[in-house]
Design an enzyme around this catalytic site. Structure first.
Site, PDB file in Angstrom:
ATOM      1  N   SER A 151      -3.462 -18.393   0.057  1.00  0.00           N
ATOM      2  CA  SER A 151      -3.670 -17.383  -0.989  1.00  0.00           C
ATOM      3  C   SER A 151      -2.431 -17.218  -1.867  1.00  0.00           C
ATOM      4  CB  SER A 151      -4.036 -16.039  -0.354  1.00  0.00           C
ATOM      5  OG  SER A 151      -2.884 -15.443   0.210  1.00  0.00           O
ATOM      6  N   LYS A 152      -1.362 -17.948  -1.581  1.00  0.00           N
ATOM      7  CA  LYS A 152      -0.119 -17.784  -2.345  1.00  0.00           C
ATOM      8  C   LYS A 152      -0.118 -18.661  -3.597  1.00  0.00           C
ATOM      9  CE  LYS A 152       1.573 -15.141   0.955  1.00  0.00           C
ATOM     10  NZ  LYS A 152       1.540 -13.681   0.828  1.00  0.00           N
ATOM     11  N   VAL A 153       0.907 -18.465  -4.432  1.00  0.00           N
ATOM     12  CA  VAL A 153       1.008 -19.221  -5.693  1.00  0.00           C
ATOM     13  C   VAL A 153       1.034 -20.722  -5.426  1.00  0.00           C
ATOM     14  CG1 VAL A 153       2.480 -19.671  -7.693  1.00  0.00           C
ATOM     15  CG2 VAL A 153       2.157 -17.327  -6.891  1.00  0.00           C
TER      16      VAL A 153
ATOM     17  N   ASN B 224       0.773 -19.493   2.726  1.00  0.00           N
ATOM     18  CA  ASN B 224      -0.640 -19.682   3.090  1.00  0.00           C
ATOM     19  C   ASN B 224      -1.477 -19.944   1.827  1.00  0.00           C
ATOM     20  OD1 ASN B 224      -1.932 -17.252   2.028  1.00  0.00           O
ATOM     21  ND2 ASN B 224      -0.843 -16.119   3.611  1.00  0.00           N
TER      22      ASN B 224
END
Ligand code: PLP
Length: 391
Positions: free
Chosen positions: A171-173, A169
């Site tokens: 918000s991930k790296v 999603n």
């Protein structure tokens, strides 16, 4: 206002989401190539991937050992797969689960350990291998949603197990807007994963809605507009979108079986190519904060570790809520990533009675504050200056 997170995407990805030229299979191939694994199988969420992976491995009615300090959705997927989560306290002075305590939690009923490189800090693969040698009935599954390709002494953590799970999603790296991935070097396991997935998950469409979502999120989470978004959030209007779990429920999102489509796949393909640059940037800013914050906050800094990928840069402070509030008045949003201890949540208390104690996890929960890592050096200098003043 500097938001605590920004999607790791730019205009190229937004344009690619609208053009939607790549298929989910294209994304799977790009992901497998980028991370050096034989197979990558895409899912609507990382947690859906874990759910199907446990089924593909024939694990049901068994115990799964996992960190108490991890994202709660992982525990939900384990329970909903028909297995029992066994939580392990964090290691003293670090973020990952204590591997001695993990080994002590193993019983004949244990089917797997979910090794998690929290905040991108690589799990100790030497100790994990020794643990497995002493307990050959236990499989290792890597949860790489924070770490992606973190390395332990040069060895990528995601390859040290039967399979690895990634969440993608915004918000991930790296991101495919929504989505998750399971990677493995075992072609038969990949075949089982695909056939179980295809029997369960509904095919994704072009994904115009997801392209719009990425464009809107990118705009909302950019410094010029973020102050306005914050004000709207304070009015409670976007709670539905930012509160991602309910303390009392063990559930999955209603769309957890709705596959990503071409929009998300097209973003994912570009992000595979961008991955090395994204991680190099996160390492650079982590090192920058380390040097800049050391004079004012030396006791509270996270370690710099070779091979870490820094999904979050996390300070430990005595009064995190005060720091969050003070930073906000100075134009910086700080986060409180994993401020809960899963076995202490109402939904888990009864099921985990007798497990623990979780003293180190509670200490982390009570002290962590994460600092924006997406920023360039100019903004990082501003963030560091403000933290130096209010810390
Ligand atoms: C985000 C995350 C996941 C799963 O990701 P979803 O795609 O949201 O299901 C798994 N493990 C950890 C540690 C995470 O942070």
């Amino acid at each position: 206002m500097i938001p605590r997170l920004r999607p790791p995407t730019g205009l190229r990805e937004i344009a690619a989401a609208f053009a939607a030229r790549s298929s989910v299979a294209d994304f799977e191939r790009a992901f497998a190539r980028t991370f050096g694994q034989a197979e990558a199988v895409a899912f609507p969420y990382g947690r859906t991937g874990l759910l199907v992976l446990l089924e593909a491995l024939g694990i049901r009615g068994r115990e799964i050992v996992l960190p108490a300090y991890t994202c709660v959705v992982v525990a939900h997927a384990i329970v909903l797969s028909g297995n029992r989560p066994v939580f392990v306290d964090s290691e003293a002075g670090g973020f990952n689960m204590d591997l001695d305590k993990a080994e002590a939690a193993i019983t004949p009923d244990t089917a797997a350990i979910l090794a998690t490189s929290i905040h991108g800090y690589p799990v100790d693969l030497d100790r994990l291998a020794a643990l497995r040698a002493r307990n050959p009935h236990v499989r290792i599954i890597q949860d790489c949603a924070h770490s992606f390709a973190a390395e332990w002494n040069g060895a990528p953590v995601h390859k040290a197990g039967v399979a690895a799970v990634f969440g993608l999603n915004i918000s991930k790296v790296m991101t495919s807007v929504f989505g998750g991935m399971v990677t493995t070097d075992d072609p038969e396991l990949a075949m089982r994963l695909r056939s179980l997935r295809d029997g369960r998950v509904t095919a994704g469409g072009r994904g115009l809605g997801r392209a719009l979502y990425l464009a809107a999120a990118s705009m909302a989470l950019s410094p010029p507009t973020f102050g306005v978004v914050q004000r709207i959030a304070e009015l409670g209007l976007i709670d539905r979108f930012v509160r991602y779990y309910d303390e009392t429920l063990i559930d999955m999102p209603t769309d957890h079986l709705a596959q990503i489509g071409r929009a998300e796949a097209s973003v994912g393909v570009l992000q595979c190519a961008a991955y090395d640059g994204i991680v190099a940037h996160r390492r650079d800013i982590a090192a920058f904060y380390d040097a800049a914050l050391r004079p004012a906050l030396s006791a509270n800094l996270p370690p710099l570790v070779a091979g870490a990928t820094y999904s979050h840069y996390v300070l430990g402070v005595p009064d995190p809520l005060r720091l969050v509030a003070a930073a906000r008045t100075r134009g910086v949003e700080l986060g409180r990533v994993i401020d809960y201890c899963i076995p202490h949540m109402p939904a888990y208390r009864e099921m985990t009675a007798g497990q623990g104690p979780f003293d180190e996890t509670c200490r982390l929960n009570a002290s962590i504050v994460n600092v924006p890592l997406w920023v360039d050096r100019r903004r990082a200098a501003k963030v560091a200056e403000i933290l130096g003043e209010i810390g």
